[in-house]
Design an enzyme around this catalytic site. Structure first.
Site, PDB file in Angstrom:
ATOM      1  N   LEU A 173     -31.581  10.641  90.704  1.00 36.93           N
ATOM      2  CA  LEU A 173     -30.323  11.332  90.377  1.00 36.93           C
ATOM      3  C   LEU A 173     -30.430  12.203  89.121  1.00 36.93           C
ATOM      4  CD1 LEU A 173     -28.187   8.199  91.057  1.00 36.93           C
ATOM      5  CD2 LEU A 173     -28.533  10.132  92.597  1.00 36.93           C
ATOM      6  N   LEU A 189     -32.772   9.973  79.710  1.00 32.53           N
ATOM      7  CA  LEU A 189     -33.367  10.021  78.362  1.00 32.53           C
ATOM      8  C   LEU A 189     -32.755  11.205  77.624  1.00 32.53           C
ATOM      9  CD1 LEU A 189     -35.402   9.472  76.089  1.00 32.53           C
ATOM     10  CD2 LEU A 189     -37.098  10.759  77.417  1.00 32.53           C
ATOM     11  N   PHE A 205     -48.589  11.035  72.394  1.00 29.44           N
ATOM     12  CA  PHE A 205     -47.987   9.808  72.931  1.00 29.44           C
ATOM     13  C   PHE A 205     -48.511   9.497  74.332  1.00 29.44           C
ATOM     14  CE2 PHE A 205     -44.554   7.970  75.625  1.00 29.44           C
ATOM     15  CZ  PHE A 205     -44.688   6.659  75.181  1.00 29.44           C
ATOM     16  N   TRP A 206     -48.376  10.449  75.241  1.00 28.05           N
ATOM     17  CA  TRP A 206     -48.689  10.149  76.643  1.00 28.05           C
ATOM     18  C   TRP A 206     -50.168   9.789  76.857  1.00 28.05           C
ATOM     19  CZ3 TRP A 206     -45.579   8.159  79.807  1.00 28.05           C
ATOM     20  CH2 TRP A 206     -44.217   8.446  79.711  1.00 28.05           C
ATOM     21  N   HIS A 229     -51.143  15.633  74.031  1.00 26.49           N
ATOM     22  CA  HIS A 229     -50.036  14.698  74.275  1.00 26.49           C
ATOM     23  C   HIS A 229     -50.307  13.402  73.519  1.00 26.49           C
ATOM     24  CE1 HIS A 229     -47.826  17.082  77.206  1.00 26.49           C
ATOM     25  NE2 HIS A 229     -48.972  17.379  77.803  1.00 26.49           N
TER      26      HIS A 229
HETATM   27  S1  MYA Z   1     -35.946  13.459  82.173  1.00 26.92           S
HETATM   28  C1  MYA Z   1     -34.620  14.150  81.248  1.00 26.92           C
HETATM   29  C2  MYA Z   1     -34.993  14.255  79.811  1.00 26.92           C
HETATM   30  N1  MYA Z   1     -33.881  14.689  79.000  1.00 26.92           N
HETATM   31  C3  MYA Z   1     -33.656  15.954  78.635  1.00 26.92           C
HETATM   32  O1  MYA Z   1     -34.403  16.855  78.957  1.00 26.92           O
HETATM   33  C4  MYA Z   1     -32.396  16.175  77.811  1.00 26.92           C
HETATM   34  C5  MYA Z   1     -32.573  17.190  76.712  1.00 26.92           C
HETATM   35  N2  MYA Z   1     -33.707  16.854  75.873  1.00 26.92           N
HETATM   36  C6  MYA Z   1     -33.751  15.780  75.019  1.00 26.92           C
HETATM   37  O2  MYA Z   1     -32.814  15.005  74.903  1.00 26.92           O
HETATM   38  C7  MYA Z   1     -35.043  15.601  74.235  1.00 26.92           C
HETATM   39  O3  MYA Z   1     -35.742  16.824  74.198  1.00 26.92           O
HETATM   40  C8  MYA Z   1     -35.945  14.488  74.824  1.00 26.92           C
HETATM   41  C9  MYA Z   1     -37.280  14.447  74.045  1.00 26.92           C
HETATM   42  C10 MYA Z   1     -35.254  13.122  74.668  1.00 26.92           C
HETATM   43  C11 MYA Z   1     -36.269  14.744  76.285  1.00 26.92           C
HETATM   44  N3  MYA Z   1     -39.930  12.620  79.587  1.00 26.92           N
HETATM   45  O4  MYA Z   1     -38.753  12.652  70.339  1.00 26.92           O
HETATM   46  P1  MYA Z   1     -39.709  13.750  70.520  1.00 26.92           P
HETATM   47  C12 MYA Z   1     -42.415  13.638  75.199  1.00 26.92           C
HETATM   48  C13 MYA Z   1     -40.942  11.967  78.989  1.00 26.92           C
HETATM   49  O5  MYA Z   1     -40.240  14.345  69.250  1.00 26.92           O
HETATM   50  P2  MYA Z   1     -37.564  15.340  71.615  1.00 26.92           P
HETATM   51  C14 MYA Z   1     -35.650  11.736  82.117  1.00 26.92           C
HETATM   52  O6  MYA Z   1     -34.609  11.302  81.716  1.00 26.92           O
HETATM   53  C15 MYA Z   1     -43.231  14.801  74.714  1.00 26.92           C
HETATM   54  O7  MYA Z   1     -44.145  15.171  75.711  1.00 26.92           O
HETATM   55  N4  MYA Z   1     -41.515  12.344  77.826  1.00 26.92           N
HETATM   56  O8  MYA Z   1     -39.106  14.920  71.434  1.00 26.92           O
HETATM   57  C16 MYA Z   1     -36.789  10.829  82.544  1.00 26.92           C
HETATM   58  C17 MYA Z   1     -43.840  14.211  73.473  1.00 26.92           C
HETATM   59  O9  MYA Z   1     -44.911  13.340  73.808  1.00 26.92           O
HETATM   60  P3  MYA Z   1     -46.437  13.884  73.677  1.00 26.92           P
HETATM   61  C18 MYA Z   1     -40.997  13.444  77.249  1.00 26.92           C
HETATM   62  O10 MYA Z   1     -37.554  16.680  72.205  1.00 26.92           O
HETATM   63  C19 MYA Z   1     -37.445  10.264  81.300  1.00 26.92           C
HETATM   64  C20 MYA Z   1     -42.715  13.345  72.929  1.00 26.92           C
HETATM   65  O11 MYA Z   1     -41.843  13.061  74.047  1.00 26.92           O
HETATM   66  C21 MYA Z   1     -39.954  14.172  77.802  1.00 26.92           C
HETATM   67  O12 MYA Z   1     -36.793  15.114  70.364  1.00 26.92           O
HETATM   68  C22 MYA Z   1     -38.691   9.500  81.585  1.00 26.92           C
HETATM   69  C23 MYA Z   1     -41.923  14.077  71.862  1.00 26.92           C
HETATM   70  O13 MYA Z   1     -40.908  13.208  71.414  1.00 26.92           O
HETATM   71  C24 MYA Z   1     -39.423  13.722  79.028  1.00 26.92           C
HETATM   72  N5  MYA Z   1     -38.403  14.349  79.644  1.00 26.92           N
HETATM   73  O14 MYA Z   1     -37.016  14.288  72.710  1.00 26.92           O
HETATM   74  C25 MYA Z   1     -39.294   8.905  80.324  1.00 26.92           C
HETATM   75  N6  MYA Z   1     -39.658  15.195  76.991  1.00 26.92           N
HETATM   76  O15 MYA Z   1     -46.668  14.188  72.234  1.00 26.92           O
HETATM   77  C26 MYA Z   1     -40.635   8.235  80.565  1.00 26.92           C
HETATM   78  C27 MYA Z   1     -40.503  15.117  75.966  1.00 26.92           C
HETATM   79  O16 MYA Z   1     -47.317  12.798  74.196  1.00 26.92           O
HETATM   80  C28 MYA Z   1     -40.465   6.891  81.226  1.00 26.92           C
HETATM   81  N7  MYA Z   1     -41.328  14.072  76.101  1.00 26.92           N
HETATM   82  O17 MYA Z   1     -46.502  15.113  74.537  1.00 26.92           O
HETATM   83  C29 MYA Z   1     -41.797   6.196  81.380  1.00 26.92           C
HETATM   84  C30 MYA Z   1     -41.666   4.831  82.078  1.00 26.92           C
HETATM   85  C31 MYA Z   1     -41.076   3.779  81.121  1.00 26.92           C
HETATM   86  C32 MYA Z   1     -40.852   2.430  81.812  1.00 26.92           C
HETATM   87  C33 MYA Z   1     -42.116   1.695  82.200  1.00 26.92           C
HETATM   88  C34 MYA Z   1     -41.816   0.345  82.804  1.00 26.92           C
HETATM   89  C35 MYA Z   1     -43.031  -0.348  83.264  1.00 26.92           C
HETATM   90  O1  JJ1 Z   2     -30.127  25.669  88.473  1.00 24.83           O
HETATM   91  C1  JJ1 Z   2     -31.207  26.171  88.214  1.00 24.83           C
HETATM   92  N1  JJ1 Z   2     -31.403  27.477  88.196  1.00 24.83           N
HETATM   93  C2  JJ1 Z   2     -30.380  28.405  88.630  1.00 24.83           C
HETATM   94  C3  JJ1 Z   2     -29.678  29.048  87.459  1.00 24.83           C
HETATM   95  C4  JJ1 Z   2     -30.581  29.891  86.633  1.00 24.83           C
HETATM   96  C5  JJ1 Z   2     -29.888  30.412  85.424  1.00 24.83           C
HETATM   97  C6  JJ1 Z   2     -30.862  31.064  84.523  1.00 24.83           C
HETATM   98  N2  JJ1 Z   2     -31.909  30.186  84.079  1.00 24.83           N
HETATM   99  C7  JJ1 Z   2     -31.033  29.395  89.574  1.00 24.83           C
HETATM  100  N3  JJ1 Z   2     -30.196  30.230  90.178  1.00 24.83           N
HETATM  101  C8  JJ1 Z   2     -30.609  31.146  91.197  1.00 24.83           C
HETATM  102  C9  JJ1 Z   2     -29.808  30.831  92.446  1.00 24.83           C
HETATM  103  C10 JJ1 Z   2     -29.957  31.859  93.559  1.00 24.83           C
HETATM  104  C11 JJ1 Z   2     -28.828  31.660  94.563  1.00 24.83           C
HETATM  105  C12 JJ1 Z   2     -28.956  32.634  95.708  1.00 24.83           C
HETATM  106  C13 JJ1 Z   2     -30.308  32.558  96.359  1.00 24.83           C
HETATM  107  C14 JJ1 Z   2     -31.426  32.714  95.354  1.00 24.83           C
HETATM  108  C15 JJ1 Z   2     -31.300  31.721  94.220  1.00 24.83           C
HETATM  109  O2  JJ1 Z   2     -32.217  29.390  89.796  1.00 24.83           O
HETATM  110  C16 JJ1 Z   2     -32.420  25.300  87.916  1.00 24.83           C
HETATM  111  C17 JJ1 Z   2     -33.098  24.839  89.176  1.00 24.83           C
HETATM  112  O3  JJ1 Z   2     -33.514  25.914  89.904  1.00 24.83           O
HETATM  113  N4  JJ1 Z   2     -31.976  24.147  87.183  1.00 24.83           N
HETATM  114  C18 JJ1 Z   2     -32.487  23.840  85.988  1.00 24.83           C
HETATM  115  O4  JJ1 Z   2     -33.339  24.522  85.453  1.00 24.83           O
HETATM  116  C19 JJ1 Z   2     -31.959  22.576  85.368  1.00 24.83           C
HETATM  117  C20 JJ1 Z   2     -33.067  21.668  84.952  1.00 24.83           C
HETATM  118  C21 JJ1 Z   2     -33.978  21.253  86.083  1.00 24.83           C
HETATM  119  C22 JJ1 Z   2     -34.921  20.157  85.654  1.00 24.83           C
HETATM  120  C23 JJ1 Z   2     -34.214  18.857  85.703  1.00 24.83           C
HETATM  121  C24 JJ1 Z   2     -34.808  17.700  85.012  1.00 24.83           C
HETATM  122  C25 JJ1 Z   2     -34.058  16.507  85.437  1.00 24.83           C
HETATM  123  C26 JJ1 Z   2     -34.324  15.263  84.730  1.00 24.83           C
HETATM  124  C27 JJ1 Z   2     -34.124  14.131  85.587  1.00 24.83           C
HETATM  125  O5  JJ1 Z   2     -34.019  12.929  85.320  1.00 24.83           O
END
Ligand code: MYA
Ligand code: JJ1
Length: 388
Positions: free
Chosen positions: A388, A138, A4-5, A2
C-alpha cells in the site's frame, strides 16, 4: 556508497549475477535470547513511542506527520495523503503487532517527528511460504532529514520484528537501494482529464484540444459485464479460492487465507473497493477486481487541493476478459469521482494498460526483500504482491 545498507543482509550490487549464491535466507535466525532486549539509541533530544492506532489522538498525529512529510513526486507537486481510516486498515490486519507501529517524539515538546511500521504477512517466494514483515510508512520530518535517523529506525523495527521470531521483510521504495527484486512502472488512466491537466498531473497531448481529450477518456455510465457487483462478506471463501489460484502463477505473492481476504479485500468505504462477477446462470464467482483509495495533496494550486486517485490492487480473471473487467473497474472508479486510476505493470496488468488508455508515469516503484535472496531479479509480471 550505501554506508548503512552495505551492513545489512540484503542482496548487494557486487553480487548481482553471481549464480553460486543460493536462493533463500541470507543469514540464519539467531536464538531469541540473543536479540537485543533494549531499543537502539536515538539522538538525546528524541525518544521512542509505540503508536496506538486505536487512539483517535495518536492516529491524528500520524496522519498529520505523513500528510506534511511523506512521499512526493520528483517535482514536489503532489504528496501522498493517506486517510486516517486507510492507516487504521493498513496497520491492523489479522495478527498485527502494536509494537511494530513505531514513532519518534521530540522529548521536550512530545511532537511526533518520525514513523515506521510493519505488519505481518505470509509471502510465498516460488514454493516457499515465508513469514515476513511488510515495512511501510517510513517518514522523517522534513526538518530532521539527512541526520541518519532512518537507519536507526530501520534497525529498531528489525529488532522488534526479530522479537516475534520473524527474520524476513518485504518493502517498496521510490529510490534505488541494494538491491531490487523487481522494478515496476507506474501507469495512469485519466478519469477527469481537465482537472489532471489543470493541476499539472498530466499535459495536453500534441495536436490535442481539451474537448478532444475529454472525449478520448470518456467511459460508459455503468459496468458492462452481466453479474458484476460489489463483493460481500459471504463471498470471502469464493474470492479466497479464486485469488489463491491466480496468485499461484506468480513467483512472489502473498499467501492469503480467508481472514486475510476479509481484511484486505472486503470493501471498506473510501479505503478499498472490490467487485466480482457472479455468473447469472450458475452463481459461480468467476472474476474479481479491486482498488484502494489514496488521495494526494496538490501542492500550491489555487483551484484544487486534492487529487483523488484509485490504485489497482488485486485482479483475477478466469471468464471475463481482464480488459473488460478492468474497463468496468474504471467505470465504477469514475462513478465514485476518482480523478485518476493508477496501476503498476505487475501480474497480467500489461495486457490491459495500453488498450485501456493508461499512460506511463514518471515514477517507478522498486520492490525489496530483507534477508532473502532471489537468484535473479524478477520481471514485474512475475510479481503478485501489491504493497500500500
Ligand atoms: S518507502 C517510503 C519512504 N518515505 C519517504 O520517501 C517519505 C519522505 N522521505 C523521508 O521521510 C526521508 O527521506 C526518509 C529517509 C525517512 C525516507 N527506504 O535518515 P537519513 C537510506 C530505505 O539520513 P533521510 C517505505 O516506507 C539511504 O539510502 N532506506 O535519510 C519503505 C541512506 O542509507 P545508505 C532509505 O532522508 C521503507 C539512509 O537511509 C530510504 O533523513 C523500508 C539515510 O538516512 C527508503 N525509502 O530519511 C525501510 N530512503 O547510506 C527498510 C533513504 O546506506 C526496511 N534510505 O544509502 C528494511 C526491513 C526492516 C525489517 C526487517 C525484519 C526482519
Ligand atoms: O504520479 C506520478 N507521476 C505523475 C505526476 C507527475 C508530476 C510531475 N512529476 C505522472 N503523470 C503523468 C500522467 C499521464 C496521464 C495521461 C497518460 C500519460 C501519463 O507521471 C508518479 C508515478 O508515476 N508518482 C510519484 O512519483 C510518487 C512517488 C512514487 C514512489 C512511491 C514510493 C512509495 C513508498 C512505498 O511504501
Amino acid at each position: 556508497k550505501h554506508k548503512f545498507w552495505e551492513t545489512q543482509p540484503v542482496g548487494q550490487f557486487k553480487d548481482i549475477g553471481d549464480s553460486s549464491l543460493p536462493e533463500g535466507p541470507i543469514e540464519p535466525p539467531t536464538p531469541l535470547s540473543e536479540v537485543k532486549q533494549e531499543p537502539y539509541n536515538l539522538p538525546s533530544q528524541y525518544e521512542w513511542t509505540t503508536c496506538d492506532m486505536d487512539s483517535e489522538e495518536t492516529c491524528t498525529e500520524v496522519y498529520n506527520l505523513l500528510k506534511n512529510n511523506y512521499v512526493e513526486d520528483d517535482e514536489n507537486m503532489f504528496r501522498f495523503n493517506y486517510s486516517k481510516e486507510f492507516l487504521r486498515w493498513a496497520l491492523r490486519p489479522p495478527g498485527y503487532y502494536r509494537s511494530w507501529h513505531i514513532g519518534v517524539r521530540a522529548k521536550t515538546s512530545k511532537k511526533l517527528v518520525a514513523f515506521i511500521t510493519g505488519v505481518p504477512a505470509r509471502i510465498r517466494v516460488r514454493n516457499e511460504v515465508v513469514k515476513m514483515a511488510e515495512i511501510n510508512f517510513l517518514c522523517v520530518h522534513k526538518k530532521l532529514r539527512s541526520k541518519r535517523l532512518a537507519p536507526v529506525m530501520i534497525k529498531e523495527i528489525t529488532r522488534r520484528v526479530h522479537l516475534e521470531n520473524i527474520w524476513q521483510a518485504a518493502y517498496t521504495a521510490g529510490v534505488v537501494l541494494p538491491t531490487p527484486v523487481t522494478t515496476c512502472q507506474y501507469w495512469h488512466r485519466s478519469l477527469n482529464p481537465k482537472k489532471l491537466i489543470d493541476v499539472g498531473f498530466s499535459r495536453l497531448g500534441a495536436r490535442m484540444t481539451m474537448n478532444r481529450t475529454i472525449k478520448l477518456y470518456k467511459l460508459a455510465d455503468s459496468p458492462a459485464t452481466p453479474g458484476f457487483r460489489k463483493m460481500e462478506l459471504c463471498d470471502v471463501p469464493a474470492v479466497t479460492r479464486l485469488l489463491r489460484d491466480y496468485l499461484s502463477q506468480c513467483v512472489v505473492a502473498p499467501d492469503f487465507d480467508e481472514n486475510d481476504v476479509e481484511h484486505w479485500l472486503l470493501p471498506t468505504e473510501d479505503v478499498v473497493d472490490s467487485y466480482l462477477v457472479e455468473s447469472p446462470e450458475t452463481h459461480e464467482i468467476t472474476d474479481f477486481c479491486s482498488f484502494y483509495t489514496l488521495p494526494s495533496s496538490i501542492l500550491g494550486n489555487q483551484n484544487y487541493s486534492t487529487l483523488k486517485a484509485a490504485y489497482s490492487y488485486y485482479n483475477v480473471s478466469t471468464k471475463t476478459p481482464l480488459l473488460q473487467l478492468m474497463n468496468d473497474a474504471l467505470i465504477v472508479a469514475k462513478q465514485k469521482n476518482f480523478d485518476v486510476f493508477n496501476a503498476l505493470d505487475v501480474m497480467y496488468n500489461e495486457s490491459f494498460l495500453k488498450e485501456l488508455k493508461f499512460g506511463p508515469g514518471d515514477g517507478q516503484l522498486h520492490y525489496y526483500l530483507y534477508n532473502y535472496r532471489t537468484r535473479n531479479a524478477l520481471k514485474a509480471s512475475e510479481l503478485g504482491l501489491v504493497l500500500l
